[in-house]
Motif scaffolding. Structure first.
Motif, PDB file in Angstrom:
ATOM      1  N   THR A 247     -34.601 -98.196 -16.404  1.00 53.37           N
ATOM      2  CA  THR A 247     -34.922 -99.575 -16.024  1.00 53.37           C
ATOM      3  C   THR A 247     -35.216 -99.573 -14.518  1.00 53.37           C
ATOM      4  O   THR A 247     -34.429 -99.012 -13.755  1.00 53.37           O
ATOM      5  CB  THR A 247     -33.699-100.490 -16.264  1.00 53.37           C
ATOM      6  OG1 THR A 247     -33.298-100.357 -17.619  1.00 53.37           O
ATOM      7  CG2 THR A 247     -34.014-101.939 -15.933  1.00 53.37           C
ATOM      8  N   PRO A 248     -36.310-100.172 -14.065  1.00 53.11           N
ATOM      9  CA  PRO A 248     -36.575-100.189 -12.620  1.00 53.11           C
ATOM     10  C   PRO A 248     -35.393-100.791 -11.857  1.00 53.11           C
ATOM     11  O   PRO A 248     -34.889-101.856 -12.229  1.00 53.11           O
ATOM     12  CB  PRO A 248     -37.822-101.074 -12.498  1.00 53.11           C
ATOM     13  CG  PRO A 248     -38.513-100.906 -13.815  1.00 53.11           C
ATOM     14  CD  PRO A 248     -37.412-100.788 -14.828  1.00 53.11           C
TER      15      PRO A 248
ATOM     16  N   GLY B 103     -33.697 -99.159  -5.283  1.00 52.36           N
ATOM     17  CA  GLY B 103     -32.450 -99.722  -5.811  1.00 52.36           C
ATOM     18  C   GLY B 103     -31.909 -98.993  -7.019  1.00 52.36           C
ATOM     19  O   GLY B 103     -30.769 -99.229  -7.430  1.00 52.36           O
ATOM     20  N   GLY B 104     -32.713 -98.118  -7.600  1.00 53.93           N
ATOM     21  CA  GLY B 104     -32.236 -97.388  -8.776  1.00 53.93           C
ATOM     22  C   GLY B 104     -31.208 -96.332  -8.414  1.00 53.93           C
ATOM     23  O   GLY B 104     -31.183 -95.822  -7.297  1.00 53.93           O
ATOM     24  N   ILE B 105     -30.346 -96.012  -9.370  1.00 48.40           N
ATOM     25  CA  ILE B 105     -29.322 -94.981  -9.149  1.00 48.40           C
ATOM     26  C   ILE B 105     -29.357 -93.973 -10.293  1.00 48.40           C
ATOM     27  O   ILE B 105     -29.344 -94.351 -11.476  1.00 48.40           O
ATOM     28  CB  ILE B 105     -27.900 -95.596  -9.091  1.00 48.40           C
ATOM     29  CG1 ILE B 105     -27.805 -96.615  -7.944  1.00 48.40           C
ATOM     30  CG2 ILE B 105     -26.849 -94.503  -8.905  1.00 48.40           C
ATOM     31  CD1 ILE B 105     -26.470 -97.345  -7.907  1.00 48.40           C
ATOM     32  N   HIS B 106     -29.387 -92.695  -9.913  1.00 49.74           N
ATOM     33  CA  HIS B 106     -29.278 -91.633 -10.902  1.00 49.74           C
ATOM     34  C   HIS B 106     -27.908 -90.979 -10.723  1.00 49.74           C
ATOM     35  O   HIS B 106     -27.610 -90.404  -9.686  1.00 49.74           O
ATOM     36  CB  HIS B 106     -30.412 -90.610 -10.668  1.00 49.74           C
ATOM     37  CG  HIS B 106     -30.347 -89.400 -11.540  1.00 49.74           C
ATOM     38  ND1 HIS B 106     -31.265 -88.376 -11.464  1.00 49.74           N
ATOM     39  CD2 HIS B 106     -29.481 -89.040 -12.522  1.00 49.74           C
ATOM     40  CE1 HIS B 106     -30.955 -87.435 -12.352  1.00 49.74           C
ATOM     41  NE2 HIS B 106     -29.879 -87.812 -12.995  1.00 49.74           N
ATOM     42  N   VAL B 107     -27.065 -91.106 -11.754  1.00 48.87           N
ATOM     43  CA  VAL B 107     -25.734 -90.514 -11.705  1.00 48.87           C
ATOM     44  C   VAL B 107     -25.799 -89.138 -12.373  1.00 48.87           C
ATOM     45  O   VAL B 107     -25.874 -89.033 -13.600  1.00 48.87           O
ATOM     46  CB  VAL B 107     -24.703 -91.398 -12.448  1.00 48.87           C
ATOM     47  CG1 VAL B 107     -23.292 -90.850 -12.238  1.00 48.87           C
ATOM     48  CG2 VAL B 107     -24.794 -92.836 -11.987  1.00 48.87           C
ATOM     49  N   GLY B 108     -25.774 -88.085 -11.561  1.00 46.27           N
ATOM     50  CA  GLY B 108     -25.885 -86.724 -12.093  1.00 46.27           C
ATOM     51  C   GLY B 108     -24.514 -86.186 -12.449  1.00 46.27           C
ATOM     52  O   GLY B 108     -23.687 -85.958 -11.574  1.00 46.27           O
TER      53      GLY B 108
ATOM     54  N   GLU C 256     -40.720 -92.667 -10.412  1.00 43.56           N
ATOM     55  CA  GLU C 256     -41.521 -93.872 -10.181  1.00 43.56           C
ATOM     56  C   GLU C 256     -40.905 -95.067 -10.904  1.00 43.56           C
ATOM     57  O   GLU C 256     -40.825 -96.173 -10.362  1.00 43.56           O
ATOM     58  CB  GLU C 256     -42.964 -93.659 -10.673  1.00 43.56           C
ATOM     59  CG  GLU C 256     -43.762 -92.638  -9.861  1.00 43.56           C
ATOM     60  CD  GLU C 256     -43.341 -91.184 -10.104  1.00 43.56           C
ATOM     61  OE1 GLU C 256     -42.582 -90.923 -11.074  1.00 43.56           O
ATOM     62  OE2 GLU C 256     -43.747 -90.310  -9.324  1.00 43.56           O
ATOM     63  N   GLN C 257     -40.447 -94.844 -12.116  1.00 40.31           N
ATOM     64  CA  GLN C 257     -39.859 -95.911 -12.917  1.00 40.31           C
ATOM     65  C   GLN C 257     -38.498 -96.366 -12.341  1.00 40.31           C
ATOM     66  O   GLN C 257     -38.201 -97.549 -12.282  1.00 40.31           O
ATOM     67  CB  GLN C 257     -39.670 -95.393 -14.371  1.00 40.31           C
ATOM     68  CG  GLN C 257     -39.034 -96.362 -15.340  1.00 40.31           C
ATOM     69  CD  GLN C 257     -40.014 -97.435 -15.836  1.00 40.31           C
ATOM     70  OE1 GLN C 257     -41.162 -97.535 -15.389  1.00 40.31           O
ATOM     71  NE2 GLN C 257     -39.541 -98.259 -16.744  1.00 40.31           N
TER      72      GLN C 257
ATOM     73  N   MET D  42     -38.204 -84.477 -12.553  1.00 36.81           N
ATOM     74  CA  MET D  42     -39.618 -84.252 -12.287  1.00 36.81           C
ATOM     75  C   MET D  42     -40.504 -84.616 -13.475  1.00 36.81           C
ATOM     76  O   MET D  42     -41.723 -84.470 -13.403  1.00 36.81           O
ATOM     77  CB  MET D  42     -39.824 -82.802 -11.870  1.00 36.81           C
ATOM     78  CG  MET D  42     -39.111 -82.549 -10.530  1.00 36.81           C
ATOM     79  SD  MET D  42     -39.594 -81.026  -9.685  1.00 36.81           S
ATOM     80  CE  MET D  42     -38.700 -79.806 -10.621  1.00 36.81           C
ATOM     81  N   SER D  43     -39.877 -85.105 -14.553  1.00 35.38           N
ATOM     82  CA  SER D  43     -40.684 -85.472 -15.720  1.00 35.38           C
ATOM     83  C   SER D  43     -41.534 -86.704 -15.392  1.00 35.38           C
ATOM     84  O   SER D  43     -41.177 -87.508 -14.519  1.00 35.38           O
ATOM     85  CB  SER D  43     -39.790 -85.741 -16.934  1.00 35.38           C
ATOM     86  OG  SER D  43     -39.065 -86.940 -16.748  1.00 35.38           O
ATOM     87  N   GLU D  44     -42.602 -86.823 -16.103  1.00 39.43           N
ATOM     88  CA  GLU D  44     -43.605 -87.846 -15.767  1.00 39.43           C
ATOM     89  C   GLU D  44     -43.022 -89.250 -15.688  1.00 39.43           C
ATOM     90  O   GLU D  44     -42.435 -89.749 -16.650  1.00 39.43           O
ATOM     91  CB  GLU D  44     -44.722 -87.817 -16.820  1.00 39.43           C
ATOM     92  CG  GLU D  44     -45.994 -88.510 -16.321  1.00 39.43           C
ATOM     93  CD  GLU D  44     -46.988 -88.670 -17.458  1.00 39.43           C
ATOM     94  OE1 GLU D  44     -46.983 -87.820 -18.375  1.00 39.43           O
ATOM     95  OE2 GLU D  44     -47.739 -89.669 -17.431  1.00 39.43           O
ATOM     96  N   GLY D  45     -43.174 -89.872 -14.553  1.00 33.92           N
ATOM     97  CA  GLY D  45     -42.806 -91.272 -14.393  1.00 33.92           C
ATOM     98  C   GLY D  45     -41.344 -91.554 -14.120  1.00 33.92           C
ATOM     99  O   GLY D  45     -40.983 -92.696 -13.838  1.00 33.92           O
ATOM    100  N   PHE D  46     -40.483 -90.554 -14.178  1.00 37.79           N
ATOM    101  CA  PHE D  46     -39.038 -90.798 -14.042  1.00 37.79           C
ATOM    102  C   PHE D  46     -38.700 -91.448 -12.699  1.00 37.79           C
ATOM    103  O   PHE D  46     -38.113 -92.537 -12.646  1.00 37.79           O
ATOM    104  CB  PHE D  46     -38.253 -89.490 -14.230  1.00 37.79           C
ATOM    105  CG  PHE D  46     -36.755 -89.657 -14.162  1.00 37.79           C
ATOM    106  CD1 PHE D  46     -36.008 -89.934 -15.303  1.00 37.79           C
ATOM    107  CD2 PHE D  46     -36.068 -89.554 -12.946  1.00 37.79           C
ATOM    108  CE1 PHE D  46     -34.631 -90.093 -15.243  1.00 37.79           C
ATOM    109  CE2 PHE D  46     -34.690 -89.715 -12.883  1.00 37.79           C
ATOM    110  CZ  PHE D  46     -33.969 -89.981 -14.038  1.00 37.79           C
TER     111      PHE D  46
END
Lengths: 277, 277
Positions: A57-58, A88-93, A83-84, A77-81
């Motif tokens: 979700t943006p 404000g987005g957060i990626h919890v690894g 950018e989408q 690195m997958s397409e659009g990840f």
């Protein structure tokens, strides 16, 4: 609680953790390379995505719990990840990866206005079910504050803040897994010695893990319970995790000129090289 | 409870253990190479002997808690010791020694009609004071039954029977001390790696030993607490016990062709050899 989260990686730990989020009221969009693994979650209302970027979700939150560094990188690195995900987005690894990979990923996210957090998990499928996961967390403070309730909903009993530097969480995880493997392989050498000397290894194991002064710790109890029944097998032969994570320990030590003498030996033992007699 | 026991070896662990016996109502005759160490016990009613044989009551019980194999052997072979102990006498050997030394001593006692028991102690002066010692016990059953209440009075919280074969108790003790040293040295390598990577080792230590799922064990907590303040020091540099006991592990493994790969490395690390990077 109606926020929709993205969740990528439905393995042994991912599946029960995602289920915890659903039962806590979060909506989930999930992705897994083997889509069929998502079925139990779809039955509980999760939506299935056909590629990683579709779960995002943006400005929202996406969680990844995949096998290794390469797997996290391929998601990012997958397409659009990126950018989408956007500002404000957060990626919890939540995978266990090299701290330098975390830092590299954090830089890539920053370029798109999003934040990468390091949040690897100490836990088993059982501890996900019992909501007793332990999570060392590092990265920018506002993002940590936003994800903390989500990590709790996922089953985090202990969420421990290791500061703003991304990568610190993974150092803690790698240190912990190194200690777990060292304890397990030492226990194997110890119980084998007892057995070779005619002493019942089960009785030794029982005393050592029962005495409050010695090793009344789940790591010893759980690993030893299996080991003591299988002393003639190479320990951890069935799992790739020990080799991967002790390898990460060795690499992090090497890069900073810290000693890795024990890690080196553990890697040899895990690879089944002939042990010194 | 008016039985008079012999007690030889008033070191860090011997002194508080002997004091426990006195306060439980046993009479003691004590011997220590450095006689002045006996003073706190004499003040509580113990009698001081000037040589080992003088502590022995014919057919009675004598306890030894001395440094190593050579020290126990020198007590047993000292003038009049075995003759004085005689038929029905029991020698409770509480030092950590090689199982083969235990067996040799058992044979010498048998020639004089007495019994040698293997009863090494897991404990610290603090755990002697709090009566939380753990003791793996092996040897002939009647002798074990006779000494059990005495070991309890000495502070034994857990007295675990490892059968009739003398030497088994020491195998268990050696296995335990090997695991303790492995845990300690691994913790040192792990916390050093964290520090070299810019992560506060105290915070890592705190998380690992607090999480119920990881290492909430006294060994990690106690050793780590000191270590984390002294990461630049070689671990255990101030004690001879680790080298002695890991050496005993290696020897017991070697004799039975069991792997000692980890023990070998621990010995190198304890001796301060250059660690691999």
């Amino acid at each position: 609680m109606s926020e929709t989260l993205g969740f990528i990686g439905l393995g042994r730990l991912g599946l029960p953790s995602a289920a915890n989020l659903l039962s806590s009221g979060y909506a989930l969009r999930v992705y897994n390379r083997t889509a069929s693994k998502a079925e139990p979650l779809l039955a509980k209302g999760a939506q299935l995505a056909s590629r990683p970027a579709e779960v995002v979700t943006p400005g929202g939150i996406v969680i990844t719990l995949v096998w290794d560094d390469a797997a996290v990188e391929s998601v990012v690195m997958s397409e659009g990840f990126l950018e989408q995900l956007g500002p404000g987005g957060i990626h919890v690894g939540m995978s266990t990866i090299a701290p330098e990979t975390s830092r590299k990923l954090a830089a890539m996210h920053a370029e798109h206005g999003s934040t990468y957090l390091d949040a690897p998990i100490f836990g088993t499928p059982e501890s996900a079910n019992s909501r007793t996961l332990w999570i060392p967390l590092s990265g920018p403070k506002p993002a940590k504050e936003r994800v903390r309730p989500i990590l709790q909903a996922m089953g985090g009993q202990g969420i421990v803040d290791f500061g703003e530097e991304v990568g610190a969480g993974n150092i803690v995880k790698i240190v912990g897994n190194f200690l777990i493997m060292s304890a397990g392989l030492s226990l194997h050498e110890a119980l084998s010695m007892a057995q070779h000397n005619g002493v019942d290894p089960k009785a030794v194991f029982e005393m050592l893990t029962t005495s409050p002064a010695l090793f009344p710790a789940p790591i010893y109890q759980r690993h030893g319970k299996y080991m003591v029944e299988n002393l003639d097998q190479r320990p951890y032969a069935g799992s790739q995790i020990p080799l991967k994570d002790v390898g990460l320990f060795k690499e992090s030590a090497r890069q900073t000129e810290s000693s890795a003498a024990i890690a080196d030996l553990l890697l040899n033992l895990l690879q089944g090289e002939q042990a010194d007699k």
